[in-house]
Structure formats: structure tokens, C-alpha cells
Design an enzyme around this catalytic site. Structure first.
Site, PDB file in Angstrom:
ATOM      1  CE  LYS A  22      -7.081  26.106 -48.058  1.00  0.00           C
ATOM      2  NZ  LYS A  22      -5.600  26.066 -48.153  1.00  0.00           N
ATOM      3  CG  ASN A  23      -7.009  23.419 -50.321  1.00  0.00           C
ATOM      4  OD1 ASN A  23      -6.665  24.111 -49.910  1.00  0.00           O
ATOM      5  ND2 ASN A  23      -6.922  22.576 -49.223  1.00  0.00           N
ATOM      6  CB  CYS A 115       2.995  26.334 -41.029  1.00  0.00           C
ATOM      7  SG  CYS A 115       2.487  24.264 -41.360  1.00  0.00           S
ATOM      8  NE  ARG A 120       2.367  21.729 -44.992  1.00  0.00           N
ATOM      9  CZ  ARG A 120       1.904  22.244 -45.387  1.00  0.00           C
ATOM     10  NH1 ARG A 120       1.159  23.289 -43.949  1.00  0.00           N
ATOM     11  NH2 ARG A 120       0.900  22.071 -45.851  1.00  0.00           N
ATOM     12  CG  ASP A 311      -5.978  19.136 -45.569  1.00  0.00           C
ATOM     13  OD1 ASP A 311      -7.023  19.799 -46.131  1.00  0.00           O
ATOM     14  OD2 ASP A 311      -5.707  19.253 -44.646  1.00  0.00           O
ATOM     15  NE  ARG A 403      -3.691  30.642 -44.100  1.00  0.00           N
ATOM     16  CZ  ARG A 403      -2.695  30.951 -44.551  1.00  0.00           C
ATOM     17  NH1 ARG A 403      -1.739  31.454 -43.485  1.00  0.00           N
ATOM     18  NH2 ARG A 403      -2.441  30.687 -45.570  1.00  0.00           N
TER      19      ARG A 403
HETATM   20  C1  EPZ Z   1      -1.498  20.437 -49.439  1.00  0.00           C
HETATM   21  O1  EPZ Z   1      -1.475  20.831 -48.704  1.00  0.00           O
HETATM   22  C2  EPZ Z   1      -3.365  20.604 -49.043  1.00  0.00           C
HETATM   23  N1  EPZ Z   1      -2.778  22.435 -48.973  1.00  0.00           N
HETATM   24  C3  EPZ Z   1      -3.297  21.005 -46.987  1.00  0.00           C
HETATM   25  O2  EPZ Z   1      -3.784  21.408 -47.214  1.00  0.00           O
HETATM   26  C4  EPZ Z   1      -3.306  18.820 -46.612  1.00  0.00           C
HETATM   27  O3  EPZ Z   1      -3.397  18.918 -45.814  1.00  0.00           O
HETATM   28  C5  EPZ Z   1      -2.895  18.611 -47.485  1.00  0.00           C
HETATM   29  O4  EPZ Z   1      -2.144  18.648 -49.401  1.00  0.00           O
HETATM   30  C6  EPZ Z   1      -2.368  16.948 -47.369  1.00  0.00           C
HETATM   31  O5  EPZ Z   1      -4.035  16.418 -48.100  1.00  0.00           O
HETATM   32  C7  EPZ Z   1      -3.151  22.483 -50.488  1.00  0.00           C
HETATM   33  O6  EPZ Z   1      -4.006  22.455 -50.946  1.00  0.00           O
HETATM   34  C8  EPZ Z   1      -3.599  24.233 -50.819  1.00  0.00           C
HETATM   35  P1  EPZ Z   1       1.445  17.498 -49.361  1.00  0.00           P
HETATM   36  P2  EPZ Z   1       0.782  19.945 -49.388  1.00  0.00           P
HETATM   37  O7  EPZ Z   1       2.894  17.920 -49.846  1.00  0.00           O
HETATM   38  O8  EPZ Z   1       0.740  19.854 -50.494  1.00  0.00           O
HETATM   39  C9  EPZ Z   1       5.310  15.236 -46.780  1.00  0.00           C
HETATM   40  C10 EPZ Z   1      -5.106  23.143 -45.355  1.00  0.00           C
HETATM   41  O9  EPZ Z   1      -6.013  22.825 -44.460  1.00  0.00           O
HETATM   42  N2  EPZ Z   1       6.053  16.590 -47.789  1.00  0.00           N
HETATM   43  O10 EPZ Z   1       0.272  16.390 -49.629  1.00  0.00           O
HETATM   44  O11 EPZ Z   1       1.524  21.173 -49.322  1.00  0.00           O
HETATM   45  C11 EPZ Z   1       4.366  16.368 -45.679  1.00  0.00           C
HETATM   46  O12 EPZ Z   1       5.093  16.755 -44.959  1.00  0.00           O
HETATM   47  C12 EPZ Z   1      -4.238  22.664 -45.502  1.00  0.00           C
HETATM   48  O13 EPZ Z   1      -5.868  24.046 -46.336  1.00  0.00           O
HETATM   49  C13 EPZ Z   1       6.797  16.024 -47.697  1.00  0.00           C
HETATM   50  O14 EPZ Z   1       7.750  15.060 -46.882  1.00  0.00           O
HETATM   51  O15 EPZ Z   1       0.988  18.694 -48.569  1.00  0.00           O
HETATM   52  C14 EPZ Z   1       2.887  15.906 -45.226  1.00  0.00           C
HETATM   53  O16 EPZ Z   1       3.582  15.035 -44.432  1.00  0.00           O
HETATM   54  C15 EPZ Z   1      -3.081  22.171 -45.133  1.00  0.00           C
HETATM   55  N3  EPZ Z   1       7.911  16.652 -48.699  1.00  0.00           N
HETATM   56  C16 EPZ Z   1       2.983  14.572 -46.981  1.00  0.00           C
HETATM   57  O17 EPZ Z   1       4.021  14.736 -47.757  1.00  0.00           O
HETATM   58  C17 EPZ Z   1       8.040  17.735 -50.005  1.00  0.00           C
HETATM   59  O18 EPZ Z   1       8.569  18.175 -50.528  1.00  0.00           O
HETATM   60  C18 EPZ Z   1       1.642  15.447 -47.524  1.00  0.00           C
HETATM   61  O19 EPZ Z   1       2.196  16.743 -47.831  1.00  0.00           O
HETATM   62  C19 EPZ Z   1       6.075  17.683 -49.608  1.00  0.00           C
HETATM   63  C20 EPZ Z   1       5.218  17.264 -49.027  1.00  0.00           C
END
Ligand code: EPZ
Length: 424
Positions: A22-23, A115, A120, A311, A403
Site C-alpha cells: 500500500k505504502n 489523525c 500530522r 507501523d 484501508r
Molecule cells: C508514512 O507516513 C507512512 N504512510 C506511515 O504509515 C508511517 O507510519 C510513516 O511514514 C512513518 O514510517 C505512507 O507511506 C502512506 P512521516 P508519513 O512524514 O510519510 C513527522 C500506515 O500505517 N513529520 O515519515 O506521513 C511526523 O509527525 C501509515 O501505513 C513532521 O514533523 O510519515 C512523524 O512524527 C501510518 N513534519 C515523523 O515526522 C512533516 O512535514 C515521520 O512522519 C512530516 C512529518
């Protein structure tokens, strides 16, 4: 709304095929906006998140056809406005920003809500795209990005307070492939799904080096072509079913085909350290997991890839809930990602959550109880707990699971579980 009725306590055995990731699919589907040529993408899982992304692509003007796992997309004439009513349903929609900005010089995407797993933010996404020269405004809950004179490559560090950003790296990489000159992404995310996106972009004609390392270099090109691409297996689905094998497997164990051993190495390592049996075969494309005779508690801390994935945190917490001894699970990436613990407490688990860490005292058995799914991976943890608990557990709000897990009830039935999806 559907619910899943699980008649737990039965040993699981047999073999299933792991679906496409999915990701990996979500950013790759968004990346089809970068080219006016038709593209074919294979092994796209039939889950609501990928279907939301296909709806967004259609709303942007792309021609989209899906037949089972194969998707054909032709984004010949598109518009830059992503529809709020779909974007609000899925945070990953933000990864249309980079491609729209690169292809159209403009992108209008609603600010994703928070969420249950945590707020996020998108500050790093905007830092990256702004770094390439995009003008950014927010109006009425929308992000309005413009680059009338095109994007210009630059060196940009994307590290945030919780480490790298997966979709932030994706957005910047997708914008950079059509930018003028060279872009260097420092503190890039190294997840396999980021590598898969880079490979997809390269197959379109993009010039990218270093994907999978903290430093990615992109040479901008004028335009991109078409491709026929197959996404990687879903390492989190695989990890989830590996836990099912460790928690509920028979002596024969649970076998998963179509896996990528490298992507699930950390899960294997932790399961073996906890006393479970993990064996690979078919030149590392299959894995069999059996419960250990003397399982031990674990100490887990989530980290960016190749560390322990956030995850998989909820699913491992479910395993620790029925593992003798004390386990400690800390989520440094999403410290609030413990909604599953309150629901598992209704089944008799003994877990204390404080400040991003769960202290788990393993119990000898869980008891069935109606529980409420809350987010994708928490719901998976509840399914695992229900498979373990003797008796009937109803898991409500099954849409959370749908999802990201393709046909989970059918796969569980193939493994001998006594489950039934019921429309409420
Ligand atoms: C991806 O989300 C995945 N989703 C998430 O999987 C996964 O949990 C996450 O990466 C971490 O590995 C998809 O790939 C569709 P991040 P993403 O930006 O990219 C902070 C699932 O269950 N952050 O890597 O949105 C954020 O708050 C989903 O399949 C900022 O501070 O996550 C977090 O603490 C849930 N500012 C950390 O970085 C930003 O602009 C990592 O988030 C962006 C993120």
C-alpha cells in the site's frame, strides 16, 4: 459499517500470498501525474487507500482503469486542484503536491487533518517544495502552491524533530525530477517504499541516485515517458501475518509467499530474539513462522528504516501482551500511537502507556470482548489479539482495516481462522 467476528483460540497454519505494498503504491500512483504518457502499475492492492488515490487522480483529469491488481493510468490533461472531500479522508493524498507542482506549476491541496496516531504536520513537505522555489499560501484550509517560472534544483535538508519524513522525501523527489538542474535531499527517508518510488521514476526516465540512503541526488529532466511497473510486496502486511504465526501458529506454522526478506529482516530478528521460529525458503521469497516453546519479553523502540518500524508497533504490542514477562515498547515516531492498548485492556491485557512508551506485563490468556478499531495498525493488533483469545470477539469499524489490508478475512480463512465479515 462492517464488523469482523473472530472465533479465536484456533491454531493457524497454511500459506498465503502477500499483496503489493500500500505504502509503495500511494506515492507511485501520485507520480503518474508527472508524465503525459500512459503507465501500467501492477500488484496495486485493492484497499480503500489506493482506491481513494485513484479517485483523486480521476478528479484531477487522469484516465484510470483498474483490473484486479493492475492499474492503467493516463494523465494526459490534468488540473491542479485536488478534491477536498477525498483528500480529507487520507493523509497520503498530500503526495500529489509535488507532481502537480512539477507538471502544472501549481498545486491546490487541502491541509490534511490530524489523525488518532498523532498530529500530522506538513512543514517539512512545504520546506522541501518551497526550497525548489514554490510560492506557498494557505487559504480556507487549502495549501496553494505556485511555481509559474518552474522549479529550480537545490540542496535541502529534510530532517524533522522526529527524524526523516517518508512522504516528505517522496514529494520533494517527485517535484525535483522535472526541476531545472540538480536537487540534493539530505536526511532523506530510506524506507523500501521510497526506493520503490525512485525506481518507478527512473523507469519513466528520471535521473535519481542514492535512493535508500540519507542523501538522494536528482538531475532534473524536461519530460518523462511511460512504463510498466510492479510494486514491491507489502512488508507491514507480511510483518502482521508473521506475528499471527508467532502468536497463534500451529507446529506447522504460517507460511507467507511473495515477501522480500531484506524488507522484513528487523521483524525476523526481533521474533527470533523473542524465541520464535522464523525460516526462509524459495530463495528468500517465502517465510514460515512458528511459535517458540519458551517465548521471551521484548524491548522495542521504533526508528526510521532500517530500524524497527512504527507501523509494526501495535502488532508487536499484541504479541507482548501474551508473552510471559515484562516487555517495553516505545514509539519515538508517533508517541500517541497506542489506541490499541485501551481496547486490548478490555480483553484482559496488562499494559501501562506513559509518554510514548508501553510497559507490558504478559498475561497467560486474553478473553474475548467486543472491541473498536481506531486506526489501521491498531485494528490489526486487535485482530491478532482476537485470534489468540478463546471465544467470540467482535471487531467493530472494520473499515479501518480495509484501508490497508487486502481481503484480510479471506487470508485468515486460508490460514484456518474462524472469522466472518458481517455487514452491520
Ligand atoms: C508514512 O507516513 C507512512 N504512510 C506511515 O504509515 C508511517 O507510519 C510513516 O511514514 C512513518 O514510517 C505512507 O507511506 C502512506 P512521516 P508519513 O512524514 O510519510 C513527522 C500506515 O500505517 N513529520 O515519515 O506521513 C511526523 O509527525 C501509515 O501505513 C513532521 O514533523 O510519515 C512523524 O512524527 C501510518 N513534519 C515523523 O515526522 C512533516 O512535514 C515521520 O512522519 C512530516 C512529518
Amino acid at each position: 459499517m462492517d464488523k469482523l467476528i473472530v472465533n479465536g483460540g484456533k491454531p493457524l497454519s497454511g500459506t498465503i500470498n502477500i499483496s503489493g505494498s500500500k505504502n509503495a503504491s500511494l506515492p507511485i500512483l501520485a507520480a503518474t501525474l508527472l508524465t503525459s504518457e500512459p503507465v501500467i502499475i501492477r500488484r496495486v492492492p485493492d484497499v480503500s487507500d489506493t482506491n481513494y488515490m485513484l479517485q483523486i487522480l480521476r478528479a484531477l483529469g487522469a484516465e484510470v482503469e483498474r483490473s484486479s491488481g493492475t492499474v492503467r493510468i493516463h494523465a494526459a490533461n490534468i488540473i491542479p486542484n485536488a478534491p477536498y472531500e477525498i483528500v480529507r479522508k487520507m493523509r497520503a493524498s498530500i503526495c500529489v503536491m509535488g507532481p502537480l507542482l512539477a507538471r502544472m506549476g501549481e498545486a491546490n491541496v487541502s491541509i490534511p487533518g490530524g489523525c488518532v496516531i498523532g498530529d500530522r504536520p506538513v512543514d517539512l513537505h512545504l520546506k522541501g517544495l518551497g526550497g525548489l522555489g514554490a510560492e506557498i499560501d494557505t487559504e480556507g484550509g487549502n495549501m496553494l502552491l505556485k511555481a509559474p517560472n518552474g522549479l529550480v534544483g537545490k540542496e535541502i535538508d529534510l530532517r524533522g524533530k522526529h527524524g526523516p519524513t517518508v512522504l516528505g522525501t517522496d514529494n520533494l523527489m517527485m517535484a525535483a525530477v522535472l526541476a531545472e538542474g540538480t536537487t540534493i535531499i539530505e536526511s532523506a527517508a530510506c524506507e523500501p517504499e521510497v526506493i520503490d518510488l525512485a525506481e518507478f521514476l527512473i523507469s519513466l526516465g528520471a535521473k535519481i541516485e542514492g535512493a535508500g540512503t540519507r542523501r538522494i541526488t536528482i538531475e532534473g529532466v524536461k519530460s518523462l515517458g511511460g512504463t510498466d511497473y510492479t510494486v514491491i510486496p507489502d512488508r507491514i502486511e507480511a510483518g502482521t501475518f508473521m506475528i499471527a504465526g508467532a502468536m497463534c501458529g500451529s507446529s506447522e506454522g504460517v507460511t507467507l509467499n511473495r515477501i522480500n526478506r531484506e524488507h522484513i529482516e528487523i521483524m525476523s530478528k526481533e521474533l527470533i530474539a523473542a524465541g520464535h521460529d522464523v525460516e526462509y525458503s524459495n530463495n528468500d521469497t517465502s517465510v514460515t513462522v512458528k511459535p517458540g516453546s519458551q517465548p521471551k519479553g521484548m524491548k522495542l523502540t521504533t526508528a526510521p528504516y532500517p530500524g524497527f518500524p512504527t507501523d509494526m508497533q501495535a502488532q508487536f504490542t499484541a504479541l507482548c501482551a501474551v508473552t510471559p514477562g515484562i516487555s517495553v515498547v516505545e514509539d519515538t515516531i508517533f508517541p500517541q500511537r497506542f489506541m490499541h492498548c485501551a481496547e486490548m485492556a478490555r480483553m484482559g491485557s496488562d499494559i501501562k502507556v506513559d509518554n510514548g512508551t508501553a510497559i507490558i506485563n504478559g498475561v497467560s490468556s486474553l478473553s474475548p470482548a467486543p472491541v473498536m478499531a481506531s486506526d489501521l495498525r491498531a485494528s490489526a493488533a486487535l485482530v491478532l489479539a482476537a485470534l489468540k483469545a478463546e471465544g467470540k470477539t467482535d471487531i467493530l469499524r472494520l473499515y479501518h482495516i480495509d484501508r490497508g489490508y487486502e481481503h484480510i478475512d479471506e487470508k485468515l480463512l486460508l490460514l484456518g481462522a474462524d472469522v466472518a465479515r458481517v455487514r452491520e
